[in-house]
Design a protein around this motif. Structure first.
Motif, short mmCIF file in Angstrom:
data_model
loop_
_atom_site.label_atom_id
_atom_site.label_comp_id
_atom_site.label_asym_id
_atom_site.label_seq_id
_atom_site.Cartn_x
_atom_site.Cartn_y
_atom_site.Cartn_z
N GLU A 251 0.89 -1.20 0.10
CA GLU A 251 -0.08 -0.10 0.02
C GLU A 251 0.73 1.37 -0.04
O GLU A 251 0.57 2.17 -0.68
N LYS A 252 1.95 1.38 0.89
CA LYS A 252 2.89 2.32 0.98
C LYS A 252 3.57 2.45 -0.43
O LYS A 252 3.76 3.57 -1.06
N ALA A 253 4.07 1.42 -1.06
CA ALA A 253 4.80 1.42 -2.33
C ALA A 253 3.79 2.00 -3.39
O ALA A 253 4.33 2.73 -4.12
N CYS A 254 2.52 1.57 -3.34
CA CYS A 254 1.58 2.38 -4.45
C CYS A 254 1.63 3.80 -4.45
O CYS A 254 1.67 4.37 -5.50
N VAL A 255 1.64 4.32 -3.10
CA VAL A 255 1.58 5.73 -3.15
C VAL A 255 2.82 6.30 -3.54
O VAL A 255 2.80 7.22 -4.27
N LEU A 256 3.96 5.64 -3.27
CA LEU A 256 5.32 6.09 -3.90
C LEU A 256 5.39 6.10 -5.12
O LEU A 256 6.05 6.88 -5.90
N LEU A 257 4.88 4.95 -5.96
CA LEU A 257 4.82 4.94 -7.31
C LEU A 257 4.17 6.03 -7.98
O LEU A 257 4.64 6.49 -9.19
N THR A 259 3.33 9.14 -6.67
CA THR A 259 3.47 10.29 -6.08
C THR A 259 4.93 10.72 -6.23
O THR A 259 5.44 12.12 -5.82
N THR A 260 5.95 9.95 -6.61
CA THR A 260 7.46 10.19 -6.69
C THR A 260 7.98 9.64 -8.16
O THR A 260 7.32 8.77 -8.77
N SER A 277 13.22 -9.46 -5.86
CA SER A 277 12.18 -10.05 -6.49
C SER A 277 11.22 -10.52 -5.69
O SER A 277 9.95 -10.68 -6.31
N TYR A 278 11.23 -10.88 -4.46
CA TYR A 278 10.14 -11.17 -3.55
C TYR A 278 9.14 -9.83 -3.58
O TYR A 278 7.89 -9.98 -3.50
N PHE A 279 9.57 -8.52 -3.55
CA PHE A 279 8.77 -7.36 -3.76
C PHE A 279 7.75 -7.56 -4.95
O PHE A 279 6.62 -7.15 -4.99
N ILE A 280 8.47 -7.78 -6.16
CA ILE A 280 7.67 -7.86 -7.45
C ILE A 280 6.72 -8.87 -7.28
O ILE A 280 5.40 -8.47 -7.81
N ARG A 281 7.24 -9.92 -6.71
CA ARG A 281 6.31 -10.95 -6.59
C ARG A 281 4.88 -10.72 -5.92
O ARG A 281 3.77 -10.76 -6.28
N LYS A 282 5.08 -10.23 -4.41
CA LYS A 282 4.12 -9.68 -3.85
C LYS A 282 3.42 -8.64 -4.29
O LYS A 282 2.08 -8.74 -4.27
N PHE A 283 3.86 -7.78 -4.81
CA PHE A 283 3.36 -6.65 -5.76
C PHE A 283 2.16 -7.18 -6.69
O PHE A 283 1.06 -6.63 -6.76
N LYS A 284 2.49 -8.01 -7.53
CA LYS A 284 1.74 -8.74 -8.51
C LYS A 284 0.71 -9.30 -7.76
O LYS A 284 -0.64 -9.15 -8.24
N GLU A 285 0.93 -10.28 -6.77
CA GLU A 285 0.03 -10.96 -6.18
C GLU A 285 -1.27 -10.23 -5.47
O GLU A 285 -2.27 -10.74 -5.58
N ILE A 286 -0.67 -8.99 -4.84
CA ILE A 286 -1.35 -8.16 -4.09
C ILE A 286 -2.47 -7.21 -5.08
O ILE A 286 -3.78 -6.99 -4.80
N THR A 287 -1.71 -6.65 -6.21
CA THR A 287 -2.52 -5.70 -6.91
C THR A 287 -2.99 -6.03 -8.26
O THR A 287 -3.87 -5.24 -8.67
N GLY A 288 -2.31 -7.18 -8.61
CA GLY A 288 -2.69 -7.79 -10.03
C GLY A 288 -1.74 -6.94 -11.10
O GLY A 288 -2.17 -7.36 -12.28
N THR A 290 2.43 -5.47 -12.09
CA THR A 290 3.71 -5.28 -11.72
C THR A 290 3.90 -3.60 -11.25
O THR A 290 3.10 -3.05 -11.61
N PRO A 291 4.77 -3.53 -10.41
CA PRO A 291 5.13 -2.09 -10.12
C PRO A 291 5.16 -0.83 -11.39
O PRO A 291 4.40 0.11 -11.18
N ALA A 292 5.87 -1.44 -12.28
CA ALA A 292 5.95 -0.49 -13.44
C ALA A 292 4.41 -0.18 -14.01
O ALA A 292 4.17 0.64 -14.61
N ALA A 293 3.77 -1.47 -14.37
CA ALA A 293 2.44 -1.37 -14.90
C ALA A 293 1.38 -0.75 -14.04
O ALA A 293 0.85 0.11 -14.87
N TYR A 294 1.58 -0.75 -12.75
CA TYR A 294 0.76 -0.13 -12.03
C TYR A 294 1.09 1.40 -12.00
O TYR A 294 0.03 2.31 -11.99
N ARG A 295 2.22 1.83 -12.07
CA ARG A 295 2.76 3.33 -12.20
C ARG A 295 2.10 3.78 -13.57
O ARG A 295 1.37 5.03 -13.45
N ASN A 296 2.31 3.30 -14.76
CA ASN A 296 1.69 3.58 -16.19
C ASN A 296 0.11 3.51 -16.13
O ASN A 296 -0.44 4.40 -16.64
N TYR A 297 -0.50 2.45 -15.23
CA TYR A 297 -1.88 2.61 -15.29
C TYR A 297 -2.74 3.49 -14.55
O TYR A 297 -3.56 4.30 -15.04
N VAL A 298 -1.77 4.04 -13.40
CA VAL A 298 -2.66 5.21 -12.94
C VAL A 298 -2.15 6.57 -13.54
O VAL A 298 -3.04 7.32 -13.53
#
Length: 303
Positions: A251-257, A259-260, A277-288, A290-298
């Motif tokens: 949740e905190k990582a999503c905010v940073l993605l 807003t920064t 790699s654990y961060f990438i895996r958990k991010f995809k598991e929880i949000t659906g 990848t971090p990069a895709a989430y940043r672009n999506y928003v």
């Protein structure tokens, strides 16, 4: 950096967001999700919050008790109560209504004020936590909240007065149906110490999520064995300690993605993940995403 000592209660769990304005303390928010999982982590606020579920289903933890909410159900969160919402339903849609009870008070101490509103504002009476769609008395309350939503969105002249009148109407309906309850029935006094401890545990996690945090360490902080703490946490929060910690960090990582411009690897370390790699895996598991895709999506959504 060492983990800080046990903090003062509520330093992080209290939601400081302003609902409405100083002249009209009411706001409504849609709750829906476009990802695989939803977790609105435990928090509390001074406003009453009413959650009306229109589609799908969700799990609501309120005062340590679990409620399975479906379409047509209503959850009432009284002042200061810890609550959390989670769901893996792709069709989830709910509406949250937040308002200060004090804003409904009358200046004159008439019968309505002294017998109904004052007991609510002074915590001598509480709203029942759960109104089921299966009860015939729930539909009129649910429909009145939908009318409030329409009024709030249109904001025609005098909408504040109509919303206030509608909230008073809802209270009167709940009084008629014996849906205002005593503190004992709400579990307020009985569970005060337990709720205080739950707030302390979550505040500790929220203050220290970016540091190394092991179950045995936090269990020792609260004078419990690791095994007992693990069971206690799962029982009251609906997640294991590690699951909750990962959700909160993501949740905190999503905010940073959004807003920064921080690099993704930097964000992973900044939110407490030591293994990228654990961060990438958990991010995809929880949000659906990848971090990069989430940043672009928003970024695309806000264009």
């Amino acid at each position: 950096m060492a983990i800080t000592s046990k903090p003062a209660v509520d330093s992080q769990l209290h939601e400081n967001r302003t609902h409405g304005s100083a002249l009209f303390s009411f706001a409504s928010y849609p709750g829906y999700k476009g990802t695989e999982n939803l977790l609105v982590t435990y928090h509390w606020h001074k406003e009453v919050e009413v959650i009306c579920f229109q589609c799908g289903n969700a799990t609501v933890l309120l005062n340590g008790k679990e409620y399975q909410a479906e379409a047509g159900d209503i959850i009432f969160v009284n002042q200061g109560e810890l609550h959390q919402i989670s769901s893996d339903c792709p069709d989830l849609l709910y509406h949250a209504f937040d308002f200060l009870l004090d804003s409904l008070n009358f200046s004159d101490k008439d019968y309505a004020q002294s017998h109904y509103l004052t007991p609510l504002t002074e915590k001598a009476m509480f709203f029942s936590h759960f109104l089921s769609h299966s009860e015939e008395t729930t539909a009129p309350v649910f429909n009145t909240f939908l009318e409030i939503l329409d009024t709030y969105e249109k904001k025609a002249a005098g909408y504040q007065l109509l919303i206030k009148a509608s909230l008073l109407k809802i209270i009167s309906m709940m009084i008629e149906n014996n849906q205002l309850i005593t503190p004992e029935a709400a579990g307020i006094r009985v569970h005060y110490e337990r709720e205080r401890q739950l707030k302390e545990i979550l505040t500790y996690i929220h203050n220290n999520y970016a540091q190394k945090m092991h179950l045995e360490d936090i269990a020792d902080t609260f004078h419990m064995s690791g095994k007992y703490f693990s069971r206690y946490f799962k029982k009251h929060f609906g997640y294991t300690f590690v699951e909750y910690l990962n959700h909160f960090r993501i949740e905190k990582a999503c905010v940073l993605l959004v807003t920064t411009d921080m690099r993704i690897m930097e964000i992973s370390f900044d939110t407490g993940f030591e293994n990228f790699s654990y961060f990438i895996r958990k991010f995809k598991e929880i949000t659906g995403f990848t971090p990069a895709a989430y940043r672009n999506y928003v970024a695309e959504k806000v264009k």
